[in-house]
Scaffold this active site. Sequence first.
Site, mmCIF file in Angstrom:
data_model
loop_
_atom_site.group_PDB
_atom_site.id
_atom_site.type_symbol
_atom_site.label_atom_id
_atom_site.label_comp_id
_atom_site.label_asym_id
_atom_site.label_seq_id
_atom_site.Cartn_x
_atom_site.Cartn_y
_atom_site.Cartn_z
ATOM 1 N N LYS A 14 0.827 -1.217 0.000
ATOM 2 C CA LYS A 14 0.000 0.000 0.000
ATOM 3 C C LYS A 14 0.862 1.269 0.000
ATOM 4 C CE LYS A 14 -2.267 -1.035 3.815
ATOM 5 N NZ LYS A 14 -1.738 -2.354 4.219
ATOM 6 N N ARG A 91 -9.530 0.681 8.745
ATOM 7 C CA ARG A 91 -9.166 -0.694 9.090
ATOM 8 C C ARG A 91 -10.244 -1.403 9.882
ATOM 9 N NH1 ARG A 91 -3.120 0.325 8.751
ATOM 10 N NH2 ARG A 91 -2.133 -1.693 8.983
ATOM 11 N N ARG A 136 11.427 -0.330 11.949
ATOM 12 C CA ARG A 136 10.158 -0.539 12.655
ATOM 13 C C ARG A 136 10.229 -1.821 13.459
ATOM 14 N NH1 ARG A 136 5.162 0.155 8.582
ATOM 15 N NH2 ARG A 136 4.303 -1.214 10.185
HETATM 16 P P1 ADP Z 1 1.248 -2.109 7.824
HETATM 17 O O1 ADP Z 1 0.156 -1.874 6.836
HETATM 18 O O2 ADP Z 1 2.483 -2.643 7.210
HETATM 19 O O3 ADP Z 1 0.808 -2.921 9.002
HETATM 20 P P2 ADP Z 1 0.990 0.585 8.898
HETATM 21 O O4 ADP Z 1 2.078 1.581 8.954
HETATM 22 O O5 ADP Z 1 -0.181 0.899 8.043
HETATM 23 O O6 ADP Z 1 1.712 -0.743 8.441
HETATM 24 O O7 ADP Z 1 0.437 0.303 10.375
HETATM 25 C C1 ADP Z 1 1.292 0.017 11.477
HETATM 26 C C2 ADP Z 1 0.479 -0.103 12.762
HETATM 27 O O8 ADP Z 1 -0.170 1.155 13.046
HETATM 28 C C3 ADP Z 1 -0.672 -1.110 12.724
HETATM 29 O O9 ADP Z 1 -0.234 -2.423 13.042
HETATM 30 C C4 ADP Z 1 -1.616 -0.529 13.798
HETATM 31 O O10 ADP Z 1 -1.168 -0.832 15.090
HETATM 32 C C5 ADP Z 1 -1.462 0.965 13.613
HETATM 33 N N1 ADP Z 1 -2.461 1.526 12.671
HETATM 34 C C6 ADP Z 1 -2.229 2.111 11.468
HETATM 35 N N2 ADP Z 1 -3.374 2.505 10.881
HETATM 36 C C7 ADP Z 1 -4.380 2.167 11.730
HETATM 37 C C8 ADP Z 1 -5.806 2.287 11.695
HETATM 38 N N3 ADP Z 1 -6.434 2.838 10.653
HETATM 39 N N4 ADP Z 1 -6.514 1.810 12.755
HETATM 40 C C9 ADP Z 1 -5.904 1.257 13.814
HETATM 41 N N5 ADP Z 1 -4.575 1.100 13.899
HETATM 42 C C10 ADP Z 1 -3.802 1.538 12.885
#
Ligand code: ADP
Length: 199
Positions: A14, A91, A136
């Site tokens: 993404k 999400r 990360r």
């Molecule tokens: P990835 O898609 O690789 O898991 P992201 O950077 O999108 O990486 O997300 C990392 C973390 O941030 C997730 O595992 C979650 O804990 C938190 N997070 C990100 N976006 C959301 C969201 N929309 N709702 C809840 N938690 C989120």
Amino acid sequence: MINLILFGPPGSGKGTQAEKLKAHFNLLHISTGDLLRAEIAGGTQLGLAAKQFMDEGKLVPDEVVIGMLGGAVEEAKSKGKQGIIFDGFPRTSAQAQALDNMLLEKGTSVSCVLSLVVDEEELTQRILKRGLTSGRSDDNDVETIRKRVQEYRTKTEPVAGYYKNQDLLIEIEGVGTIDTIFDALMQAVNSVSSNHSDN
Ligand code: ADP
């Protein structure tokens, strides 16, 4: 406006594709993961609260994430953008509903949901590889990755159904070269954006 949602499991590409799509269609890129990591880096209270969930591979509570997006449409307009690309949001079903309400209030809506399809084995490999350079902590540990995929399956995957019912879901094969996948995404956006009439 053209408002795109990039949907798919952790590691499905993404972020990579959002960078390309935002440049091509002149969109404001909103990555809730990046916003949360910026809050953590800034040592804010929100960041502190979010960190414990993220380190465990769990979703951050809806109200925290939804609260960060209030000014998105204004920001896009003031920066002269054509619309917004949401990456990693929504999400959960509650987030999807909140997004619909927020956009409706501003006289706009979701144009389409681009869902990147990648199998589980490939996902884990990609995340572990990214962990070598991303810095990360949630990318390094197999247990945390497993938890993230589990959160995705139980809480996020059902959101696809919400958009499928509105005829907004487009599935895109997420395995291939970055450019081939980007071409497929572009074509999908072009096929829907010609039908759009709001501002
Ligand atoms: P990835 O898609 O690789 O898991 P992201 O950077 O999108 O990486 O997300 C990392 C973390 O941030 C997730 O595992 C979650 O804990 C938190 N997070 C990100 N976006 C959301 C969201 N929309 N709702 C809840 N938690 C989120």
